[in-house]
Design an enzyme around this catalytic site. Structure first.
Site, PDB file in Angstrom:
ATOM      1  N   HIS A   1      57.915  88.723  33.955  1.00 23.05           N
ATOM      2  CA  HIS A   1      58.273  87.364  34.358  1.00 23.05           C
ATOM      3  C   HIS A   1      57.853  87.137  35.808  1.00 23.05           C
ATOM      4  CE1 HIS A   1      61.895  89.735  35.331  1.00 23.05           C
ATOM      5  NE2 HIS A   1      62.039  88.910  36.337  1.00 23.05           N
TER       6      HIS A   1
ATOM      7  N   ASP B   1      37.328  78.433  33.574  1.00 23.52           N
ATOM      8  CA  ASP B   1      36.148  77.890  32.919  1.00 23.52           C
ATOM      9  C   ASP B   1      34.962  78.828  33.142  1.00 23.52           C
ATOM     10  OD1 ASP B   1      34.931  77.221  35.443  1.00 23.52           O
ATOM     11  OD2 ASP B   1      35.900  75.258  35.419  1.00 23.52           O
TER      12      ASP B   1
ATOM     13  N   ARG C   1      41.049  73.253  45.734  1.00 18.03           N
ATOM     14  CA  ARG C   1      40.135  74.282  45.229  1.00 18.03           C
ATOM     15  C   ARG C   1      40.383  75.660  45.851  1.00 18.03           C
ATOM     16  NH1 ARG C   1      33.840  74.448  46.658  1.00 18.03           N
ATOM     17  NH2 ARG C   1      33.248  76.243  45.419  1.00 18.03           N
TER      18      ARG C   1
ATOM     19  N   TYR D   1      36.181  71.727  36.736  1.00 16.19           N
ATOM     20  CA  TYR D   1      37.582  71.861  37.140  1.00 16.19           C
ATOM     21  C   TYR D   1      38.472  72.132  35.927  1.00 16.19           C
ATOM     22  CZ  TYR D   1      35.754  69.749  41.408  1.00 16.19           C
ATOM     23  OH  TYR D   1      35.020  69.478  42.534  1.00 16.19           O
ATOM     24  N   GLY D   2      37.979  72.925  35.010  1.00 16.62           N
ATOM     25  CA  GLY D   2      38.698  73.202  33.771  1.00 16.62           C
ATOM     26  C   GLY D   2      39.605  74.413  33.833  1.00 16.62           C
ATOM     27  N   ASN D   3      39.955  74.877  35.021  1.00 20.44           N
ATOM     28  CA  ASN D   3      40.762  76.089  35.185  1.00 20.44           C
ATOM     29  C   ASN D   3      42.251  75.762  35.152  1.00 20.44           C
ATOM     30  OD1 ASN D   3      38.281  77.593  36.036  1.00 20.44           O
ATOM     31  ND2 ASN D   3      38.429  76.150  37.723  1.00 20.44           N
TER      32      ASN D   3
END
EC number: 5.1.3.29
Length: 144
Positions: A22, A30, A109, A131-133
Site C-alpha cells: 500500500h 505511453d 511534465r 500525454y497518455g501516461n
C-alpha cells in the site's frame, strides 16, 4: 494461463502487482515515455493500450483511499495540446472494470517524471496518445 486473469497481464506484471505494498505507485506509460532512462524496473506491454491495461489491472488492485487522488496524469506542456478523450477513455475503462472512478489529478511534465522515478515500476505500453501516461497509487487490500 490462469482462469479469471485478463490476457493483457503478463506474468511479470502480475508478479509486480502482487509485490507492491500500500502506498506504492505504478506508472502506465505511453510508448513515447522515457522509461528506461528514468527507472530500473521497466515492464514491456508493447501493443497494449493503457485503457486495456487499466481494465486488466484495476479489478486486482485497491486504490489508495488515504490520498485525494490515487490517479495522476501528465499535464500538457504550455503551448501544447492534449486530447481530453484520453482521460475520459481511461476513466471509462476503470469504471467498466470496477464500477467507480477514483479521483484523478494532473502533474506538470517534469513533476510527473520525478514522481515516476519514485514508482515501484514503469509499464511501457503500446499507447500512442500524447500525454497518455498515468500513475496509480495502490491502497490497502481489505481482508475478507
Amino acid at each position: 494461463m490462469l482462469k479469471g486473469i485478463h490476457p493483457a497481464l503478463s506474468p511479470e506484471l502480475l508478479k509486480t502487482l502482487a509485490e507492491m505494498g500500500h502506498g506504492d505507485e505504478i506508472v502506465l506509460a505511453d510508448a513515447h515515455f522515457p522509461a528506461h532512462s528514468l527507472h530500473k524496473n521497466v515492464i514491456r506491454a508493447d501493443g497494449i493500450s493503457i485503457d486495456i491495461l487499466l481494465e486488466a489491472i484495476t479489478p486486482l488492485f485497491e486504490f489508495d483511499a488515504y490520498v485525494d487522488a490515487p490517479l495522476l496524469m501528465m499535464k500538457a506542456v504550455e503551448g501544447d495540446s492534449l486530447d481530453p478523450n484520453v482521460e475520459t477513455r481511461y476513466l471509462n475503462a476503470i469504471e467498466s472494470a470496477v464500477g467507480f472512478t477514483p479521483n484523478l489529478t494532473s502533474l506538470e511534465r517534469f513533476d510527473f517524471y520525478t514522481r515516476a522515478k519514485q514508482a515501484y515500476a514503469v509499464v511501457v505500453s503500446g499507447e500512442i496518445a500524447k500525454y497518455g501516461n498515468i500513475i496509480i497509487k495502490k491502497g490497502v487490500t481489505p481482508i475478507l
